[in-house]
Design an enzyme around this catalytic site. Structure first.
Site, PDB file in Angstrom:
ATOM      1  N   HIS A  73       0.525   3.236  -2.611  1.00 14.81           N
ATOM      2  CA  HIS A  73      -0.580   2.675  -3.710  1.00 14.81           C
ATOM      3  C   HIS A  73      -1.167   1.495  -3.222  1.00 14.81           C
ATOM      4  O   HIS A  73      -2.327   1.103  -3.288  1.00 14.81           O
ATOM      5  CB  HIS A  73      -0.064   2.373  -5.250  1.00 14.81           C
ATOM      6  CG  HIS A  73       1.305   1.472  -5.105  1.00 14.81           C
ATOM      7  ND1 HIS A  73       2.294   1.516  -4.144  1.00 14.81           N
ATOM      8  CD2 HIS A  73       1.735   0.858  -6.314  1.00 14.81           C
ATOM      9  CE1 HIS A  73       3.430   0.679  -4.353  1.00 14.81           C
ATOM     10  NE2 HIS A  73       3.059   0.100  -5.831  1.00 14.81           N
ATOM     11  N   TYR A  74      -0.338   0.620  -2.571  1.00 15.72           N
ATOM     12  CA  TYR A  74      -1.122  -0.737  -1.813  1.00 15.72           C
ATOM     13  C   TYR A  74      -1.926  -0.365  -0.772  1.00 15.72           C
ATOM     14  O   TYR A  74      -2.998  -0.944  -0.808  1.00 15.72           O
ATOM     15  CB  TYR A  74      -0.051  -1.669  -1.364  1.00 15.72           C
ATOM     16  CG  TYR A  74      -0.255  -2.911  -0.388  1.00 15.72           C
ATOM     17  CD1 TYR A  74      -0.724  -3.766  -1.240  1.00 15.72           C
ATOM     18  CD2 TYR A  74      -0.189  -2.849   0.940  1.00 15.72           C
ATOM     19  CE1 TYR A  74      -1.119  -5.222  -0.534  1.00 15.72           C
ATOM     20  CE2 TYR A  74      -0.523  -3.952   1.573  1.00 15.72           C
ATOM     21  CZ  TYR A  74      -1.227  -5.021   0.817  1.00 15.72           C
ATOM     22  OH  TYR A  74      -1.328  -6.144   1.730  1.00 15.72           O
TER      23      TYR A  74
END
Length: 118
Positions: A73-74
């Site tokens: 997600h980062y």
């Protein structure tokens, strides 16, 4: 609003987590902080820089090139920052304003260890 000639979009939150356990709310939170903060700040100063025909907008985006398995997600938000920078760079072509994604983490990883020693 303060005058800005060089804008460095470097904010980012991260949290190592297994892909399957990342809820939608966390994906949205990461996008809001890691991507939209830079979009909003760039939008604030973009026209002012174009009017002066000078300015620099930089997006730190290291993990957007090589996505960490434990922080997908980062990494996705960092890849989005690269896309925002590229799009803005197209809008500033032939002006004195430049927009650049900066991927230092990946650059340093590819430097031979012998070059890093004094």
């Amino acid at each position: 609003m303060p005058k800005v000639n060089i804008l460095v979009n470097n904010i980012g939150i991260f949290d190592p987590k297994e892909f399957k356990s990342i809820p939608d709310e966390e994906w949205f939170k990461f996008f809001e902080v890691n991507v939209m903060s830079g979009v909003r700040l760039s939008r604030t100063y973009f026209d002012k820089m174009l009017a002066k025909n000078w300015g620099r907008i930089i997006f730190s985006s290291g993990s957007g090139v090589q996505i960490p398995a434990e922080m997908i997600h980062y990494g996705v938000t960092k890849a989005a920052r690269i896309s925002v920078a590229r799009g803005l760079a197209e809008l500033t072509a032939s002006t004195g304003v430049t927009v650049t994604p900066c991927c230092l983490a990946q650059l340093l990883l590819k430097v031979p260890a012998s070059l890093l020693k004094p």
